[in-house]
Design a protein around this motif. Structure first.
Motif, short mmCIF file in Angstrom:
data_model
loop_
_atom_site.label_atom_id
_atom_site.label_comp_id
_atom_site.label_asym_id
_atom_site.label_seq_id
_atom_site.Cartn_x
_atom_site.Cartn_y
_atom_site.Cartn_z
N GLU A 217 36.44 15.52 13.07
CA GLU A 217 36.40 16.97 13.20
C GLU A 217 36.84 17.40 14.60
N LYS A 218 36.34 16.69 15.62
CA LYS A 218 36.66 17.04 17.00
C LYS A 218 38.16 16.84 17.28
N ASP A 219 38.72 15.75 16.77
CA ASP A 219 40.15 15.50 16.96
C ASP A 219 40.98 16.63 16.35
N TYR A 220 40.61 17.04 15.15
CA TYR A 220 41.37 18.10 14.47
C TYR A 220 41.17 19.44 15.17
N TYR A 221 39.95 19.71 15.59
CA TYR A 221 39.67 20.95 16.31
C TYR A 221 40.50 21.05 17.59
N ASP A 222 40.56 19.95 18.34
CA ASP A 222 41.32 19.95 19.59
C ASP A 222 42.80 20.27 19.35
N ILE A 223 43.34 19.72 18.26
CA ILE A 223 44.74 19.99 17.93
C ILE A 223 44.92 21.47 17.58
N LEU A 224 44.02 22.01 16.78
CA LEU A 224 44.13 23.42 16.38
C LEU A 224 43.94 24.35 17.57
N LYS A 225 43.03 23.99 18.48
CA LYS A 225 42.71 24.85 19.62
C LYS A 225 43.80 24.79 20.69
N ASP A 226 44.24 23.58 21.01
CA ASP A 226 45.17 23.42 22.12
C ASP A 226 46.63 23.58 21.72
N GLY A 227 46.89 23.54 20.41
CA GLY A 227 48.25 23.72 19.95
C GLY A 227 49.04 22.42 19.92
N THR A 228 50.30 22.52 19.60
CA THR A 228 51.15 21.33 19.40
C THR A 228 52.22 21.17 20.47
N ASP A 229 52.19 22.00 21.52
CA ASP A 229 53.25 21.96 22.53
C ASP A 229 53.32 20.62 23.25
N GLU B 49 51.02 19.39 13.33
CA GLU B 49 49.57 19.12 13.30
C GLU B 49 49.27 17.86 12.50
N LEU B 50 49.95 17.70 11.38
CA LEU B 50 49.73 16.52 10.56
C LEU B 50 50.18 15.25 11.27
N LYS C 199 48.59 10.16 13.90
CA LYS C 199 48.53 9.18 14.99
C LYS C 199 47.08 8.93 15.41
N LYS C 200 46.30 10.01 15.49
CA LYS C 200 44.90 9.85 15.88
C LYS C 200 44.13 9.01 14.86
N LEU C 201 44.37 9.28 13.58
CA LEU C 201 43.64 8.56 12.53
C LEU C 201 44.09 7.11 12.43
N LYS C 202 45.37 6.85 12.65
CA LYS C 202 45.83 5.46 12.63
C LYS C 202 45.15 4.65 13.73
N LYS C 203 44.98 5.28 14.88
CA LYS C 203 44.29 4.60 15.96
C LYS C 203 42.81 4.44 15.64
N LEU C 204 42.21 5.50 15.11
CA LEU C 204 40.79 5.48 14.78
C LEU C 204 40.46 4.40 13.75
N PHE C 205 41.29 4.31 12.71
CA PHE C 205 41.02 3.36 11.64
C PHE C 205 41.73 2.02 11.83
N GLY C 206 42.36 1.84 12.98
CA GLY C 206 42.97 0.56 13.27
C GLY C 206 44.14 0.22 12.37
N PHE D 172 44.07 14.41 2.08
CA PHE D 172 43.39 15.70 2.07
C PHE D 172 44.04 16.66 3.05
N LEU D 173 44.31 16.20 4.26
CA LEU D 173 44.93 17.06 5.27
C LEU D 173 46.32 17.52 4.83
N ALA D 174 47.07 16.60 4.25
CA ALA D 174 48.41 16.96 3.78
C ALA D 174 48.32 18.05 2.73
N GLY D 175 47.30 17.99 1.89
CA GLY D 175 47.11 19.02 0.88
C GLY D 175 46.88 20.39 1.49
N LEU D 176 46.22 20.43 2.64
CA LEU D 176 45.98 21.71 3.31
C LEU D 176 47.29 22.34 3.76
N TYR D 177 48.27 21.51 4.06
CA TYR D 177 49.56 22.00 4.56
C TYR D 177 50.65 21.99 3.49
#
Length: 593
Positions: free
Chosen positions: A497-509, A523-524, A529-536, A575-580
């Motif tokens: 949640e925090k990783d996704y929030y940071d992306i939404l808040k800080d933008g993609t620049d 955003e996706l 990249k964050k999830l690949k690192k998180l889940f190894g 799930f995230l891809a479905g949102l977009y």
């Protein structure tokens, strides 16, 4: 004349024959409500649990629109959800007050339902509220009110039914902070005083609430006091007769303060299960527990020990840190075991409780609060009068001496209690700071909606909360595919949640493409990249970051099989891809490689 006599004889014979058939008719005074979004099999399960058949009772279907009609402008839309799952069995009675039993409801209790139902204008009634899977139960009161009206043939006052639903939400929100019994005690006792003494003045009502909280050693924030006072002012305007609610409110008070437990020690009174002198038709104590399986959270106004016996303790530890959106009703949340009582003295760390963004919703179906973020009581870590910390979503506060190494929100062992480590203090302060960073008000409406949905998905996927997953995906067949232990699931949900929030808040620049992108949306790609690192996924065996330091997130999932981590990654990105409006085919191929 003879012809007339013959006709009369034939008619009499027909009546006798018809009378001898003695058809079984539904009892008009008993009504079962079933959530519209349950499957046929689940509806049958609930009928078996209630121990009735369709020819014995009237059956109603409760829709999500019914819930919105009752809860709009009272509970957040995310809490009401989009599915209705809760069920109820209701039987009006002539005396004895309101008696309630619940099963698989983890945000509301029988005591909460009883006291709020009295606010609806109901005087005497038996109620069983339940669901085939664990849900919060926020929308349960809607079905109960509708069932009572049909069973009794009496229309409840619309203002009072709205007040009852508001009372349920106010009590549930307070329960998220101080515990269910504590919250119910404060609201119920204050209501008793206001009604019995016809108190109308707002200042006097506030004094009552403050005094009740102090007398019961419950630390209540000013914000919550204001909500209770506002509620009680409206209740005072309705002119309730105390004699009409006396039996119910006094029984609830005895249950939540422990007086009923003391009375039952050593003996059980038959009066607790009799209705008008006859217990043979008592629906509260005539359910079939075996139908719902093991480990079902239950509560009963007639047996206050049932909550403790089924894991829904009465000391505030039953707080589901959030209350999942009722999947439409009930969304749900299946949090338990988080010692969160107002007088919790086990927490001594500066920020032990507020686990970075732990979702603390008002309870209904959506696991997180309206924004999906941790809902604090007004400070980062509020100390009650006894010096005990009372955070809004206190899930990990207990710093027991028996624990060789306490686990912080990331799952990394902390220093032992006797180690005066500034590094650990810094980590704790950072964790507490993180919990305040989730402020969805800074996001656009679309971004906020996406964040809320991701928060629900995380609770459902990582913490196994079926209603959160249902609310997030609107797929009745969707289930968590990997089982994580409770703390790991919570920590993982907070990180994602925090990783996704940071992306939404800080933008993609700040994002720099490297040619490995799998999605059109930046955003996706950033989350990928964050999830690949998180889940190894890219470096499955690595537990160190680029600086050679131990990677806390890798350590968190160190005991999770790589196959399971791959599944969690794929499900989350899907799930995230479905949102977009994108698909994950290319991402899955990339991950597989």
């Amino acid at each position: 004349m003879k012809k007339r006599n013959l006709i009369a004889a034939l008619l009499c014979s027909a009546c006798l024959v018809a009378g001898s058939v003695n058809p079984v008719l539904a009892d008009a005074s008993k009504v079962v409500t079933l959530g519209a979004d349950l499957t046929d099999a689940q509806k049958q399960t609930m009928m078996k649990y209630f121990n009735v058949s369709a020819d014995q009772v009237q059956v109603m279907t409760i829709t999500n629109q019914d819930e919105h009609n009752h809860l709009d402008n009272i509970a957040p839309q995310s809490q009401i959800g989009t599915r209705t799952l809760s069920c109820a069995y209701v039987k009006p009675t002539q005396s004895g007050g309101i008696k309630v039993r619940t099963a698989n409801l983890n945000w509301v209790t029988g005591n909460m339902i009883a006291t709020t139902l009295s606010t609806s204008g109901v005087k005497n009634c038996e109620v069983v509220a339940a669901c085939p899977m664990e849900v919060s139960g926020t929308g349960a009161l809607t079905g109960i009110q509708m069932a009572y009206e049909k069973a009794s043939g009496q229309k409840l006052d619309e203002t009072k039914t709205k007040l009852a639903n508001e009372e349920m939400v106010v009590t549930g929100n307070l329960a998220d902070q101080v515990g269910k019994n504590e919250a119910t005690t404060v609201v119920n006792q204050s209501k008793m005083d206001v009604i019995q003494n016809n108190v109308q003045n707002a200042d006097e009502i506030q004094n009552i609430v403050v005094n009740v909280a102090e007398q019961n050693n419950v630390s209540v924030s000013q914000e919550e006091i204001d909500k209770i006072v506002s509620l009680l002012e409206k209740i005072a305007e309705q002119g309730y007769n105390y004699d009409d609610v006396k039996d119910t409110l006094e029984q609830v008070n005895a249950n939540t303060t422990g007086q009923a437990d003391e009375a039952l020690d050593g003996e059980t009174s038959d009066d607790t299960v009799e209705v008008d002198g006859d217990s043979s038709d008592d629906i509260v104590n005539n359910v079939d527990d075996s139908v719902l399986g093991d480990d079902v959270i239950q509560s009963s106004t007639e047996d206050p020990t049932l909550e403790e016996e089924t894991g829904d303790s009465t000391d505030g530890s039953d707080n589901n840190e959030t209350g999942i959106p009722e999947a439409t009703d009930d969304g749900t949340y299946s949090e338990s075991g988080t010692d969160e009582s107002a007088g919790d003295e086990s927490s001594t760390e500066e920020s032990a409780s507020d686990e970075s963004g732990a979702e603390e919703s008002t309870g209904d179906e959506s696991a997180s609060d309206e924004s999906g973020a941790g809902e604090s009581t007004g400070d980062e870590s509020t100390a009650d009068e006894s010096g005990a910390e009372e955070s809004a979503g206190d899930e990990s506060s207990s710093d027991e001496a028996s624990d060789a190494a306490a686990s912080d929100e990331t799952g990394i062992p902390e220093a032992t209690e006797d180690a005066d480590s500034s590094e650990n203090e810094s980590t704790d302060e950072s964790a507490a700071a993180d919990s305040t960073e989730i402020d969805t008000s800074v996001l656009s409406e679309d971004a906020k909606n996406n964040y809320d949905k991701l928060a629900l998905f995380a609770k459902g996927e990582y913490q196994g909360d079926a209603d959160s997953l249902l609310a997030a995906t609107e797929d009745t067949e969707k289930m968590a595919t990997v089982t994580l232990d409770e703390q790991t699931g919570k920590d993982l949900a907070q990180i994602v949640e925090k990783d996704y929030y940071d992306i939404l808040k800080d933008g993609t620049d700040s994002y720099v493409a490297d040619g490995t992108e799998s999605f059109q949306s930046t955003e996706l790609n950033m989350m990928d990249k964050k999830l690949k690192k998180l889940f190894g996924i890219d470096e499955a065996d690595s537990t160190e970051d680029s600086n050679g330091e131990v990677d806390e997130t890798a350590t968190l999932l160190a005991d999770v099989p790589q196959e399971d981590k791959q599944t969690l990654y794929s499900d989350t990105m899907q799930f995230l891809a479905g949102l977009y409006g994108e698909n994950t085919a290319s991402a899955d191929e990339s991950a597989a490689e």
